[in-house]
Design a protein around this motif. Structure first.
Motif, short mmCIF file in Angstrom:
data_model
loop_
_atom_site.label_atom_id
_atom_site.label_comp_id
_atom_site.label_asym_id
_atom_site.label_seq_id
_atom_site.Cartn_x
_atom_site.Cartn_y
_atom_site.Cartn_z
N PHE A 57 -32.31 -1.78 -47.16
CA PHE A 57 -31.26 -1.16 -46.35
C PHE A 57 -29.89 -1.35 -46.99
CE2 PHE A 57 -34.66 -0.97 -43.49
CZ PHE A 57 -34.35 0.02 -42.58
N PHE A 58 -29.06 -0.34 -46.86
CA PHE A 58 -27.69 -0.38 -47.34
C PHE A 58 -26.88 -1.32 -46.46
CE2 PHE A 58 -23.34 1.39 -47.51
CZ PHE A 58 -23.13 1.34 -48.88
N ALA A 59 -27.12 -1.25 -45.15
CA ALA A 59 -26.45 -2.10 -44.17
C ALA A 59 -27.37 -2.24 -42.97
CB ALA A 59 -25.13 -1.48 -43.74
N GLU A 60 -27.34 -3.40 -42.36
CA GLU A 60 -28.10 -3.60 -41.13
C GLU A 60 -27.33 -2.94 -39.99
OE1 GLU A 60 -31.17 -4.93 -40.75
OE2 GLU A 60 -31.17 -5.01 -42.94
N SER A 61 -28.06 -2.36 -39.06
CA SER A 61 -27.41 -1.66 -37.95
C SER A 61 -28.14 -1.95 -36.64
CB SER A 61 -27.41 -0.16 -38.21
OG SER A 61 -26.91 0.53 -37.10
N PRO A 62 -27.41 -2.42 -35.63
CA PRO A 62 -28.01 -2.64 -34.31
C PRO A 62 -27.93 -1.40 -33.43
CG PRO A 62 -25.80 -3.48 -34.31
CD PRO A 62 -26.04 -2.93 -35.69
N THR A 63 -27.73 -0.23 -34.05
CA THR A 63 -27.51 1.00 -33.29
C THR A 63 -28.61 2.01 -33.55
OG1 THR A 63 -26.28 2.19 -35.01
CG2 THR A 63 -25.03 0.63 -33.65
N ASN A 64 -28.40 3.21 -33.06
CA ASN A 64 -29.34 4.31 -33.26
C ASN A 64 -29.21 4.94 -34.65
OD1 ASN A 64 -26.79 5.42 -32.47
ND2 ASN A 64 -27.80 7.35 -32.04
N GLN A 65 -28.37 4.39 -35.49
CA GLN A 65 -28.21 4.86 -36.86
C GLN A 65 -28.76 3.80 -37.81
OE1 GLN A 65 -24.24 6.87 -37.55
NE2 GLN A 65 -23.77 5.51 -35.84
N ILE A 75 -29.46 6.70 -47.17
CA ILE A 75 -29.37 7.83 -46.25
C ILE A 75 -29.13 7.32 -44.84
CG2 ILE A 75 -30.82 9.29 -47.71
CD1 ILE A 75 -33.12 8.81 -45.68
N ARG A 76 -28.71 8.22 -43.98
CA ARG A 76 -28.47 7.86 -42.58
C ARG A 76 -29.49 8.62 -41.74
NH1 ARG A 76 -25.89 10.86 -39.06
NH2 ARG A 76 -24.63 10.18 -37.39
N LEU A 77 -30.31 7.86 -41.03
CA LEU A 77 -31.25 8.41 -40.06
C LEU A 77 -30.73 8.09 -38.68
CD1 LEU A 77 -34.57 7.21 -41.74
CD2 LEU A 77 -33.60 9.52 -41.80
N CYS A 78 -30.66 9.07 -37.82
CA CYS A 78 -30.05 8.88 -36.51
C CYS A 78 -30.96 9.42 -35.41
CB CYS A 78 -28.70 9.61 -36.50
SG CYS A 78 -27.71 9.25 -35.06
N THR A 79 -31.14 8.65 -34.37
CA THR A 79 -31.91 9.08 -33.21
C THR A 79 -30.95 9.36 -32.06
OG1 THR A 79 -32.20 6.79 -32.54
CG2 THR A 79 -33.95 7.77 -33.87
N SER A 80 -31.46 9.98 -31.02
CA SER A 80 -30.63 10.27 -29.85
C SER A 80 -31.45 10.05 -28.59
CB SER A 80 -30.13 11.72 -29.89
OG SER A 80 -31.15 12.62 -29.48
N TRP A 81 -30.83 10.32 -27.46
CA TRP A 81 -31.53 10.20 -26.19
C TRP A 81 -32.70 11.17 -26.12
CZ3 TRP A 81 -31.86 14.59 -23.28
CH2 TRP A 81 -30.97 15.62 -23.61
N ALA A 82 -32.66 12.23 -26.91
CA ALA A 82 -33.69 13.26 -26.85
C ALA A 82 -34.76 13.12 -27.93
CB ALA A 82 -33.03 14.64 -26.98
N THR A 83 -34.70 12.08 -28.74
CA THR A 83 -35.69 11.88 -29.79
C THR A 83 -37.05 11.59 -29.16
OG1 THR A 83 -34.00 11.05 -31.30
CG2 THR A 83 -36.28 10.53 -31.84
N ARG A 84 -38.03 12.39 -29.51
CA ARG A 84 -39.37 12.28 -28.92
C ARG A 84 -40.22 11.26 -29.67
NH1 ARG A 84 -39.67 17.54 -30.39
NH2 ARG A 84 -41.78 17.14 -31.10
N ASP A 85 -41.11 10.61 -28.93
CA ASP A 85 -42.05 9.65 -29.53
C ASP A 85 -42.87 10.30 -30.64
OD1 ASP A 85 -41.29 7.52 -27.91
OD2 ASP A 85 -42.82 7.96 -26.40
N GLU A 86 -43.31 11.52 -30.42
CA GLU A 86 -44.15 12.20 -31.40
C GLU A 86 -43.41 12.40 -32.71
OE1 GLU A 86 -43.34 13.83 -28.34
OE2 GLU A 86 -45.01 12.85 -27.33
N ALA A 87 -42.13 12.72 -32.64
CA ALA A 87 -41.33 12.93 -33.85
C ALA A 87 -41.17 11.62 -34.61
CB ALA A 87 -39.96 13.51 -33.48
N VAL A 88 -40.97 10.53 -33.88
CA VAL A 88 -40.83 9.23 -34.53
C VAL A 88 -42.15 8.81 -35.16
CG1 VAL A 88 -40.34 6.77 -34.13
CG2 VAL A 88 -38.90 8.52 -33.08
#
Length: 113
Positions: free
Chosen positions: A46-54, A86-99
């Protein structure tokens, strides 16, 4: 003062009722943590650790085109001549199937390291 300012206030009020805002944020973060864990297990640093959705994993450039065939990500930083964060970002609408699909694809790419 905004002519329709009360409408914005209603949106914020709704977000904070019954912990809705916290629930949707928690869901986005948990999906991102699952993706981060898959990246780590597959051997991507990882480039940086993140405690967020990014999340900011580092991929070999040779694998990024394959990832881009199915997913949208942001280029964050060129780490060296052969690797990019790279930056991977999830949201409130991110589906389990996509993950689940992304995790499977990350594992497959990790076998090519």
């Amino acid at each position: 003062m905004l002519a329709k300012g009360r409408l914005l206030g209603i949106q914020f009020l709704t977000l904070f009722e019954d912990d809705l805002y916290y629930d949707i944020c928690r869901s986005a973060n948990e999906q991102a943590y699952r993706i981060a864990a898959a990246c780590r297990e597959a051997g991507f640093p990882f480039f940086a650790e993140s405690p967020t959705n990014q999340q900011f994993p580092i991929f070999p450039n040779r694998l990024l085109d394959r990832l881009k065939e199915k997913y949208v990500y942001s280029t964050w930083a060129k780490v060296d001549e052969d690797h990019t964060a790279i930056r991977l970002c999830t949201s409130w609408a991110t589906r389990d199937e996509a993950v689940e699909q992304l995790i499977a694809d990350i594992r497959a790419l990790g076998k090519e390291l």
